[in-house]
Design a protein around this motif. Structure first.
Motif, short mmCIF file in Angstrom:
data_model
loop_
_atom_site.label_atom_id
_atom_site.label_comp_id
_atom_site.label_asym_id
_atom_site.label_seq_id
_atom_site.Cartn_x
_atom_site.Cartn_y
_atom_site.Cartn_z
N GLU A 13 0.83 -1.21 0.00
CA GLU A 13 0.00 0.00 0.00
C GLU A 13 0.86 1.26 0.00
O GLU A 13 0.50 2.27 -0.61
CB GLU A 13 -0.93 -0.02 1.21
N ALA A 14 2.01 1.20 0.69
CA ALA A 14 2.92 2.35 0.68
C ALA A 14 3.47 2.60 -0.72
O ALA A 14 3.62 3.76 -1.13
CB ALA A 14 4.06 2.12 1.67
N ALA A 15 3.76 1.53 -1.46
CA ALA A 15 4.25 1.70 -2.83
C ALA A 15 3.19 2.38 -3.70
O ALA A 15 3.50 3.28 -4.49
CB ALA A 15 4.63 0.34 -3.42
N GLU A 16 1.93 1.98 -3.54
CA GLU A 16 0.85 2.63 -4.29
C GLU A 16 0.70 4.09 -3.88
O GLU A 16 0.48 4.97 -4.72
CB GLU A 16 -0.46 1.87 -4.06
N CYS A 17 0.82 4.34 -2.59
CA CYS A 17 0.70 5.71 -2.08
C CYS A 17 1.83 6.59 -2.63
O CYS A 17 1.60 7.73 -3.04
CB CYS A 17 0.71 5.70 -0.56
#
Length: 683
Positions: A13-17
Motif C-alpha cells: 500500500e505504501a508503494a501505491e501511495c
C-alpha cells in the motif's frame, strides 16, 4: 491457510501511495497554482505518515512529517508551490521508498540533506508574513485568533483491525494534536472472558474535540481506515462542550485501567445514537468490505506464474488426449476429449487475460525520468503518451523497463536540441518525446519518437568504420546503417556524460528485445527527429501456432505471423530454382526452403506448401512439406547451449511427447529479405 504479513501489506500500500504522490507532484509541475493537486499530495503524505507510524516505521513517519508540513503551509497559502519545492519533495520521496524497503538500514545523513533542501525550497519562497512566523516560534500568538469549533466524534474500528496492524491509539494521538480533547472508551461490547478473542477489538470511542481546525482535518485523521470503520462527526455548541467536558472529568480523574473496567452509570453517560447531520457511517460495514474485497484481490505474481505453468502442463496433457482420441473409434472418448479441449482453451484464455497488464504501468515510470533529465540537461521536454490502455503480458512489461529507459535517455541526450538551438531552427522551445503503444495482430508495437535533430548518418558510418564494424565504403542500406547504433560499444557522443557516451545502452536494448522474440525498427529524418519501434509478442507463455512438417521433423510457426498458405507444385519449385520468388497478387515475395535451410537430407514432397509470414510490411514465404494444423503451443525456453541458434525462439512438447521447435519469424523474414537483396544485386 496462510495469511498475509501485515507489514508486507503495508509495503504494497505504501508503494501505491508513493506512486500517487509522485503522479501528483509531476502534475503539479505543469500547474503550480492547482489547489486540488496540492491537496492530493498533502493527503498522500498524511496517509503515508499515519500508516507508517501505525506499522512501526517511525523513521518514515518522522521524515514524511516534514514534507507533509511543507505542503500544509502551501495548502494554507503561507508559501507558494514552486518547481524547487516539487523537486525537493520528489527527491525526498526516493528516500521514503528506501525507508519503506529498508527501515533498519543505515541511510547516513541523506535525510538531513534532503530536509535542508526542503527547508530552503519552502523558506526561500515564503511570503513575508510566513517568514516572520517561521523566524519566531511564538509568533502564532501574534496572529488573530481563529474561531474555535467543538466536535463530537464517535468511532469504532473493525474487529480485526488490530490484527491487521491498525493502532487506534495513534488515531487518538492525532486527534489530540488538533486541539483540546477528551476521550471516553466504550467497553460495553467486550464479551465475557470465555468468549473473548485476544486479537479482536471490542472497544469504541467517544471524543469531544475543541479545535481551530475544520471538519476536513478530522477526516484526514481517519483517511486510511475510513472505508472499513464506523464514524460520526457532529459539531456541537459551547454549552454542549462544557457538559461533555464535565461528564468526562469524572472518569478521567480515576486511573486509566479503572476507567476502562468500571462501568459508567447510565444517567451520566450520554447515549450512543446515530447522527444524521453529517454521517460518514457505513450501515453494513461487513457487507461493504466484502464487496470491495471482491472487486480487487491482491495476488502475488509468483502465484500467477505457478498457475501459468500448471495451465501449460494441462494444455500439453490435453494435446496428448486429443491425439489418443483421434486414433480411437470410441465415440465417448472423442466427446470427452473435445469437451476437455474446449475447457482447457477457455482456461488458457482466462489465464492469459489475468497476466495482461496495461502499458500505462510502464509508461508512468518515465514521467519522473523525463522530469529529472530536463533539470539535469537544461532542456525543455514534454512527454506525450499514447495507447496506454494497450495490454501486454506482465513478463514483457517487466523486461521492457530497462530497454525503454535507455531509449528515452538516448532520445533526450542525442535527439533533442537545447532550447536556443531549437528556436534558431524554427522549432518550438520545448522538445517532445512521444511514447506510444498499439497492438498489431499477435504483437504489440511500442514506439519512442522525438522531434529532435535526427540521426547523423555520416557520423554513424564514420564511427562504424573507425571501430571496424564495417569496411570503408562498404555499401549498406539505410536500415542496415541505422541498425549499427545497436552494436556493442557503439556511441557517437563526443564526450562521456552521466547520460551517454559509453556505448553500453543500445546493445542491451537489442539483446533484451531479441530475447523477447521481438525486433527493432528505426526511422530517422534529419532535422525532424527519430522513431524507434519495438515489435514484441503479446505473451511469452502460450501461443496459437501452425504445426508443419519439414522432412521428418515438426516445427511450429506462430499463427499471428501467418498471412496465408499456398501450394507449391514440383514444376513451380523447379522453375524457381536460383530465384526463389513467388508471384502473389502482382508482387514478388521471396521464399526460403526450410528443407535446405535445416539440411534434412530428404526429398521434397510432391505437393509442397508455402506459408507466407510477415512482420510489419516485410513478407517472406516458408516452403514446408506438410501443414499438419493449428496447435496450442506452450513455449519452453531453449537451453544456454542453443543461445546462438537464431532460427528458433523456443520449443514445445507435442501430444506424443516429442519436441517441436518454434521458428523465429523475425529472423526468417530478415533472412528472406537479405536473400532477395542479394539476388537483386546479382541480377
Amino acid at each position: 491457510m496462510s495469511t498475509l504479513d501485515p507489514v508486507a501489506v503495508f509495503r504494497m500500500e505504501a508503494a501505491e501511495c508513493l506512486e500517487a504522490i509522485e503522479t501528483g507532484l509531476l502534475d503539479l509541475t505543469h500547474d503550480l497554482d492547482n489547489k486540488d493537486l496540492v491537496d492530493a499530495v498533502f493527503r498522500g503524505l498524511h496517509t503515508l505518515k499515519g500508516s507508517g507510524a501505525m506499522f512501526g516505521f517511525e523513521a518514515l513517519a518522522a521524515f514524511t512529517h516534514h514534507c507533509e508540513t511543507a505542503f500544509d503551509r502551501v495548502r494554507k497559502g503561507e508559501v507558494g508551490a514552486t518547481s524547487e519545492l516539487v523537486a525537493a519533495v520528489l527527491a525526498a520521496q526516493d528516500h521514503m521508498r528506501a525507508l519503506v524497503d529498508q527501515p533498519d538500514a543505515d541511510h547516513g545523513d541523506i535525510g538531513h540533506k534532503l530536509l535542508a533542501q526542503l527547508q530552503a525550497a519552502v523558506g526561500g519562497k515564503a511570503a513575508a508574513p510566513a517568514a516572520a512566523a517561521a523566524a519566531a516560534p511564538a509568533s502564532v500568538r501574534e496572529v488573530p485568533a481563529k474561531k474555535r469549533n467543538s466536535w463530537r466524534i464517535r468511532f469504532s474500528l473493525p474487529a480485526n483491525s488490530m490484527a491487521n496492524g491498525t493502532n487506534p491509539l495513534g488515531l487518538l494521538d492525532e486527534l489530540r494534536d488538533l486541539g483540546e480533547c477528551t476521550v471516553r472508551a466504550d467497553t460495553s461490547a467486550i464479551p465475557p472472558l470465555d468468549g473473548l478473542t485476544p486479537t479482536e477489538l471490542y472497544v469504541s470511542w467517544d471524543v469531544t474535540l475543541t479545535s481551530e481546525q475544520d471538519r476536513s482535518a478530522i477526516d484526514d485523521v481517519f483517511i486510511f481506515v475510513l472505508d472499513d470503520m464506523e464514524l460520526s462527526v457532529e459539531e456541537i455548541d459551547g454549552a454542549a462542550t462544557a457538559t461533555a467536558a464535565a461528564v468526562e472529568a469524572k472518569p478521567a480523574a480515576a486511573p486509566v485501567a479503572a476507567a476502562m473496567t468500571i462501568p459508567v452509570p447510565p444517567a451520566v453517560v450520554p447515549e450512543f445514537r446515530p447522527v444524521e447531520a453529517v454521517p460518514v457511517r457505513r450501515e453494513a460495514p461487513a457487507a461493504a468490505s466484502q464487496a470491495k474485497a471482491a472487486e480487487n484481490v491482491r495476488v502475488p505474481a509468483e502465484r500467477l506464474d505457478e498457475l501459468m505453468d500448471r495451465v501449460g502442463e494441462l494444455v500439453i496433457a490435453q494435446s496428448r488426449l486429443s491425439q489418443l482420441a483421434s486414433a480411437s473409434t470410441d465415440i465417448a472418448l472423442r466427446s470427452v476429449s473435445e469437451e476437455i479441449e474446449r475447457l482447457s482453451g477457455e482456461l488458457r484464455d482466462t489465464m492469459m487475460v489475468l497476466r495482461m497488464v496495461p502499458v500505462a504501468t510502464l509508461f508512468s515510470r518515465f514521467r519522473r525520468l523525463v522530469h529529472d533529465l530536463a533539470r539535469e540537461t537544461g532542456k525543455v521536454i514534454e512527454l506525450v503518451t499514447e495507447g496506454e490502455t494497450t495490454e501486454v503480458d506482465k513478463t514483457v512489461i517487466e523486461r521492457l523497463a530497462d530497454p525503454l529507459v535507455h531509449l528515452v535517455r538516448n532520445s533526450i541526450d542525442h535527439g533533442l536540441e537545447m532550447p536556443a538551438d531549437r528556436l534558431a531552427a524554427g522549432k518550438a522551445k520545448a522538445g517532445t518525446v512521444t511514447l506510444s503503444a498499439r497492438q498489431a495482430g499477435g504483437e504489440v508495437i511500442i514506439s519512442i519518437k522525438d522531434d529532435g535533430r535526427g540521426i547523423n548518418r555520416e557520423r554513424v558510418r564514420a564511427k562504424a568504420e573507425s571501430s571496424g564494424l564495417i569496411h570503408p565504403g562498404q555499401p549498406l542500406s539505410d536500415s542496415e546503417l541505422l541498425q549499427l547504433i545497436f552494436a556493442p560499444g557503439f556511441s557517437t557522443a563526443a564526450a562521456i556524460t552521466n547520460l551517454s557516451g559509453r556505448g553500453v545502452g543500445m546493445d542491451v536494448v537489442k539483446k533484451t528485445v531479441e530475447a523477447l522474440r521481438g525486433a527493432i525498427d528505426i526511422v530517422s529524418v534529419p532535422g525532424q527527429g527519430s522513431e524507434v519501434s519495438l515489435r514484441i509478442p503479446l505473451t511469452l507463455a502460450i501461443i496459437d501456432g501452425l504445426l508443419v512438417r519439414v522432412g521428418s521433423g515438426r516445427y511450429v510457426i506462430p499463427l499471428s505471423a501467418v498471412e496465408e498458405c499456398l501450394e507449391l507444385s514440383l514444376e513451380e519449385d523447379l522453375r524457381s530454382r536460383g530465384r526463389s520468388f513467388i508471384s502473389l497478387r502482382d508482387s514478388l515475395v521471396p521464399f526460403l526452403r526450410l528443407r535446405d535451410l535445416f539440411r534434412t537430407g530428404t526429398k521434397p514432397d510432391v505437393h509442397q506448401k508455402v506459408v507466407v509470414i510477415s512482420t510489419g510490411t516485410e513478407r517472406v514465404g516458408l516452403v514446408v512439406d506438410q501443414i499438419i494444423g493449428d496447435h496450442q503451443t506452450v513455449i519452453k525456453s531453449m537451453s544456454k547451449l542453443h543461445d546462438n541458434v537464431a532460427t528458433f525462439s523456443g520449443a514445445t512438447i507435442l501430444g506424443d511427447g516429442s519436441v517441436a521447435l518454434i521458428l523465429d519469424v523475425g529472423h526468417l523474414v530478415a533472412a528472406g529479405q537479405q536473400q532477395e537483396a542479394q539476388l537483386r544485386v546479382a541480377g
